[in-house]
Design a protein around this motif. Structure first.
Motif, PDB file in Angstrom:
ATOM      1  N   GLN A   1       0.803  -1.219   0.000  1.00  0.00           N
ATOM      2  CA  GLN A   1       0.000   0.000   0.000  1.00  0.00           C
ATOM      3  C   GLN A   1       0.837   1.270   0.000  1.00  0.00           C
ATOM      4  OE1 GLN A   1      -2.702  -0.456   3.345  1.00  0.00           O
ATOM      5  NE2 GLN A   1      -4.257  -1.390   2.037  1.00  0.00           N
ATOM      6  N   THR A   2       2.052   1.193   0.527  1.00  0.00           N
ATOM      7  CA  THR A   2       2.917   2.366   0.536  1.00  0.00           C
ATOM      8  C   THR A   2       4.281   2.007  -0.053  1.00  0.00           C
ATOM      9  OG1 THR A   2       3.936   2.011   2.715  1.00  0.00           O
ATOM     10  CG2 THR A   2       1.800   3.166   2.650  1.00  0.00           C
ATOM     11  N   VAL A   3       4.993   3.026  -0.491  1.00  0.00           N
ATOM     12  CA  VAL A   3       6.335   2.846  -1.041  1.00  0.00           C
ATOM     13  C   VAL A   3       7.251   2.201  -0.004  1.00  0.00           C
ATOM     14  CG1 VAL A   3       8.409   4.137  -1.710  1.00  0.00           C
ATOM     15  CG2 VAL A   3       6.190   4.690  -2.747  1.00  0.00           C
ATOM     16  N   LEU A   4       7.243   2.729   1.228  1.00  0.00           N
ATOM     17  CA  LEU A   4       8.144   2.216   2.262  1.00  0.00           C
ATOM     18  C   LEU A   4       7.832   0.758   2.585  1.00  0.00           C
ATOM     19  CD1 LEU A   4      10.462   2.911   4.162  1.00  0.00           C
ATOM     20  CD2 LEU A   4       8.770   3.632   5.860  1.00  0.00           C
ATOM     21  N   ALA A   5       6.563   0.407   2.699  1.00  0.00           N
ATOM     22  CA  ALA A   5       6.187  -0.976   3.005  1.00  0.00           C
ATOM     23  C   ALA A   5       6.635  -1.918   1.897  1.00  0.00           C
ATOM     24  CB  ALA A   5       4.680  -1.075   3.212  1.00  0.00           C
ATOM     25  N   ASP A   6       6.531  -1.467   0.656  1.00  0.00           N
ATOM     26  CA  ASP A   6       6.931  -2.320  -0.457  1.00  0.00           C
ATOM     27  C   ASP A   6       8.422  -2.605  -0.433  1.00  0.00           C
ATOM     28  OD1 ASP A   6       7.193  -3.421  -3.229  1.00  0.00           O
ATOM     29  OD2 ASP A   6       5.098  -2.814  -3.309  1.00  0.00           O
ATOM     30  N   VAL A   7       9.220  -1.586  -0.157  1.00  0.00           N
ATOM     31  CA  VAL A   7      10.668  -1.764  -0.132  1.00  0.00           C
ATOM     32  C   VAL A   7      11.098  -2.573   1.092  1.00  0.00           C
ATOM     33  CG1 VAL A   7      12.889  -0.548  -0.116  1.00  0.00           C
ATOM     34  CG2 VAL A   7      10.984   0.348  -1.464  1.00  0.00           C
ATOM     35  N   MET A   8      10.333  -2.481   2.189  1.00  0.00           N
ATOM     36  CA  MET A   8      10.661  -3.244   3.398  1.00  0.00           C
ATOM     37  C   MET A   8      10.331  -4.725   3.264  1.00  0.00           C
ATOM     38  SD  MET A   8       9.287  -0.606   6.370  1.00  0.00           S
ATOM     39  CE  MET A   8       9.381  -1.876   7.650  1.00  0.00           C
ATOM     40  N   PHE A   9       9.446  -5.082   2.352  1.00  0.00           N
ATOM     41  CA  PHE A   9       8.954  -6.457   2.284  1.00  0.00           C
ATOM     42  C   PHE A   9      10.085  -7.464   2.071  1.00  0.00           C
ATOM     43  CE2 PHE A   9       7.551 -10.154  -0.125  1.00  0.00           C
ATOM     44  CZ  PHE A   9       6.527 -10.638   0.688  1.00  0.00           C
ATOM     45  N   GLY A  10      10.942  -7.211   1.109  1.00  0.00           N
ATOM     46  CA  GLY A  10      12.025  -8.154   0.814  1.00  0.00           C
ATOM     47  C   GLY A  10      12.950  -8.378   1.988  1.00  0.00           C
TER      48      GLY A  10
ATOM     49  N   MET B   1      15.196  -9.827   8.300  1.00  0.00           N
ATOM     50  CA  MET B   1      15.431  -8.601   9.063  1.00  0.00           C
ATOM     51  C   MET B   1      14.226  -8.302   9.947  1.00  0.00           C
ATOM     52  SD  MET B   1      17.188  -5.760   6.572  1.00  0.00           S
ATOM     53  CE  MET B   1      18.588  -6.116   5.519  1.00  0.00           C
ATOM     54  N   SER B   2      14.496  -7.659  11.082  1.00  0.00           N
ATOM     55  CA  SER B   2      13.408  -7.185  11.913  1.00  0.00           C
ATOM     56  C   SER B   2      12.744  -6.000  11.213  1.00  0.00           C
ATOM     57  CB  SER B   2      13.931  -6.732  13.277  1.00  0.00           C
ATOM     58  OG  SER B   2      14.727  -5.566  13.127  1.00  0.00           O
ATOM     59  N   LYS B   3      11.575  -5.598  11.702  1.00  0.00           N
ATOM     60  CA  LYS B   3      10.878  -4.466  11.082  1.00  0.00           C
ATOM     61  C   LYS B   3      11.733  -3.205  11.162  1.00  0.00           C
ATOM     62  CE  LYS B   3       6.474  -1.959  11.060  1.00  0.00           C
ATOM     63  NZ  LYS B   3       5.127  -1.837  11.674  1.00  0.00           N
ATOM     64  N   ALA B   4      12.387  -2.993  12.300  1.00  0.00           N
ATOM     65  CA  ALA B   4      13.227  -1.802  12.460  1.00  0.00           C
ATOM     66  C   ALA B   4      14.423  -1.842  11.507  1.00  0.00           C
ATOM     67  CB  ALA B   4      13.714  -1.699  13.903  1.00  0.00           C
ATOM     68  N   GLU B   5      15.056  -3.023  11.388  1.00  0.00           N
ATOM     69  CA  GLU B   5      16.196  -3.161  10.477  1.00  0.00           C
ATOM     70  C   GLU B   5      15.760  -2.969   9.027  1.00  0.00           C
ATOM     71  OE1 GLU B   5      18.886  -6.452  12.929  1.00  0.00           O
ATOM     72  OE2 GLU B   5      17.256  -7.112  11.612  1.00  0.00           O
ATOM     73  N   ALA B   6      14.594  -3.532   8.695  1.00  0.00           N
ATOM     74  CA  ALA B   6      14.095  -3.423   7.325  1.00  0.00           C
ATOM     75  C   ALA B   6      13.775  -1.973   6.981  1.00  0.00           C
ATOM     76  CB  ALA B   6      12.859  -4.296   7.138  1.00  0.00           C
ATOM     77  N   GLU B   7      13.267  -1.228   7.949  1.00  0.00           N
ATOM     78  CA  GLU B   7      12.941   0.181   7.684  1.00  0.00           C
ATOM     79  C   GLU B   7      14.205   0.986   7.429  1.00  0.00           C
ATOM     80  OE1 GLU B   7      10.645   3.995   9.740  1.00  0.00           O
ATOM     81  OE2 GLU B   7      10.198   1.948  10.414  1.00  0.00           O
ATOM     82  N   ILE B   8      15.241   0.712   8.197  1.00  0.00           N
ATOM     83  CA  ILE B   8      16.517   1.405   7.988  1.00  0.00           C
ATOM     84  C   ILE B   8      17.079   1.071   6.604  1.00  0.00           C
ATOM     85  CG2 ILE B   8      18.928   1.510   8.721  1.00  0.00           C
ATOM     86  CD1 ILE B   8      17.885   1.069  11.620  1.00  0.00           C
ATOM     87  N   ALA B   9      17.061  -0.223   6.247  1.00  0.00           N
ATOM     88  CA  ALA B   9      17.584  -0.653   4.942  1.00  0.00           C
ATOM     89  C   ALA B   9      16.760  -0.068   3.797  1.00  0.00           C
ATOM     90  CB  ALA B   9      17.590  -2.183   4.856  1.00  0.00           C
ATOM     91  N   ALA B  10      15.437  -0.024   3.990  1.00  0.00           N
ATOM     92  CA  ALA B  10      14.552   0.492   2.948  1.00  0.00           C
ATOM     93  C   ALA B  10      14.778   1.980   2.720  1.00  0.00           C
ATOM     94  CB  ALA B  10      13.094   0.227   3.318  1.00  0.00           C
TER      95      ALA B  10
END
Length: 289
Positions: A103-112, A118-127
Motif C-alpha cells: 500500500q505504501t512505497v516504504l512498506a513495499d521496499v521493506m517487504f524483501g 530482518m526485523s521491522k526496524a532493520e528493514a525500515e533502515i535498509a529500505a
C-alpha cells in the motif's frame, strides 16, 4: 566477501531425460571478477536468459559447475543451498514495477528484507537507505507506489532489491520501455549504486551504448555458449564479427570507424564524450570535462 563468479564447462538442458529435452547451454566457461561491471550481450535465444536463471539459482546446471564466492553449484546441489545463496544476489527484471504490491512505497521496499529475516526496524533502515540511493524523496515514502510516475515506480522496485543488501546485482534489460532520457538516468543510477555499495553488477542488454559507457568486462553469447570475452574496447574492435553474430556496436564507435575510414587517425571511441575528445585532440582545443 569475495563474490567472483566462475562458470566451468556448464551445460543446461530443459526437461533433461525426457522426450522433450531441449539443450540451451553447452560448455559455457567464463569468469566475472568481484566488483566488476560486466555486460552480457547476444542475440535473442543465444543463452543469456538461461545463464541468468542458473546464476540466480532458479535452475541447476545439467553439466559442469558454477562457483559464486565460496559456494559451488552443480546438478547435485540441494535447493536449500540455493535458497541460502539468493540473499547475496539481487535481480532486477524487465519492468520490475510490475512486482509492486504494497500500500505504501516504504512498506513495499521493506517487504524483501523482512522476508529474508530482518526485523521491522532493520528493514525500515535498509529500505530508507535504498530509497535514498535511488533518489526517491522522503515525501513519497507513505504514498501508494501506484500513484507514482512510471520512472519512479521502477526506482521503488529497484530500491526493493537494493534493500536486501545483495553482493551481486543482475540487471535484465532494466531500461526496457523507458525514453532515452529515462534510460540514461537509470544507467547512471546503477553506476552510482555499484560504487556506493561496491557491488558486482551484471547487465544483460541489447543497448551497446551502455556496454561501451559502463562495462569493464563483456561476455558475448551465441548459440548457447560464450564465444568471446574481453573489455568493451576489445569486443567492439571487430565490428564485422559482431554483425555476423547479429549484434551492433555503439553509435560512437560506428561514427569513429567511419571517420577513420575517411583518414582520421581515431581509435574506436566507445561513447560520444570519448569520440569528441579524440576529435578535439586532433584539431586542437579543450577536451570534454
Amino acid at each position: 566477501m569475495d563474490m567472483a563468479i566462475t562458470f566451468k564447462n556448464v551445460g543446461f538442458t530443459y526437461q533433461a531425460g525426457t522426450p522433450f529435452a531441449t539443450p540451451a547451454l553447452y560448455d559455457v566457461n567464463f569468469n566475472i571478477p568481484d566488483h566488476s561491471f560486466t555486460a552480457v550481450i547476444g542475440h535473442t535465444g543465444s543463452g543469456k536468459s538461461t545463464m541468468v536463471q542458473l546464476l540466480d539459482g532458479l535452475e541447476l546446471p545439467t553439466d559442469g559447475e558454477i562457483t559464486i564466492g565460496s559456494a559451488t553449484i552443480t546438478a547435485a546441489t540441494k535447493r536449500k543451498t540455493l535458497n541460502g545463496m539468493r540473499h547475496d544476489i539481487g535481480m532486477v527484471f524487465q519492468f520490475p514495477e510490475a512486482q509492486l504490491f504494497e500500500q505504501t512505497v516504504l512498506a513495499d521496499v521493506m517487504f524483501g528484507p523482512m522476508n529474508y529475516g530482518m526485523s521491522k526496524a532493520e528493514a525500515e533502515i535498509a529500505a530508507k537507505a535504498a530509497l535514498a540511493l535511488v533518489q526517491m524523496p522522503e515525501s513519497s515514502y507513505e504514498a501508494s507506489p501506484f500513484d507514482l510516475s512510471g520512472g519512479q515506480m521502477r526506482r521503488v522496485a529497484i530500491a526493493g532489491v537494493i534493500a536486501m543488501e545483495p553482493e551481486i546485482l543482475i540487471l535484465d534489460e532494466p531500461t526496457a520501455g523507458l525514453d532515452p532520457a529515462g534510460q540514461a538516468d537509470l544507467m547512471a543510477l546503477f553506476a552510482n549504486l555499484q560504487k556506493e555499495r561496491d557491488l558486482t553488477v551484471i547487465l544483460i542488454t541489447h543497448q551497446m551504448e551502455f556496454v561501451g559507457q559502463y562495462a569493464d568486462n563483456v561476455l558475448v553469447f551465441d548459440a548457447g555458449s560464450v564465444v568471446k570475452t574481453g573489455t568493451p574496447a576489445e569486443i567492439f574492435a571487430d565490428s564485422d564479427w559482431l554483425r555476423q553474430k547479429q549484434l551492433d556496436v555503439p553509435a560512437a564507435t560506428q561514427f569513429s570507424d567511419y571517420l577513420e575510414a575517411k583518414g582520421l587517425p581515431l581509435h574506436g571511441a566507445l561513447d560520444l564524450d570519448q569520440l569528441a575528445d579524440e576529435i578535439v585532440g586532433l584539431i586542437g582545443g579543450p577536451t570534454h570535462e
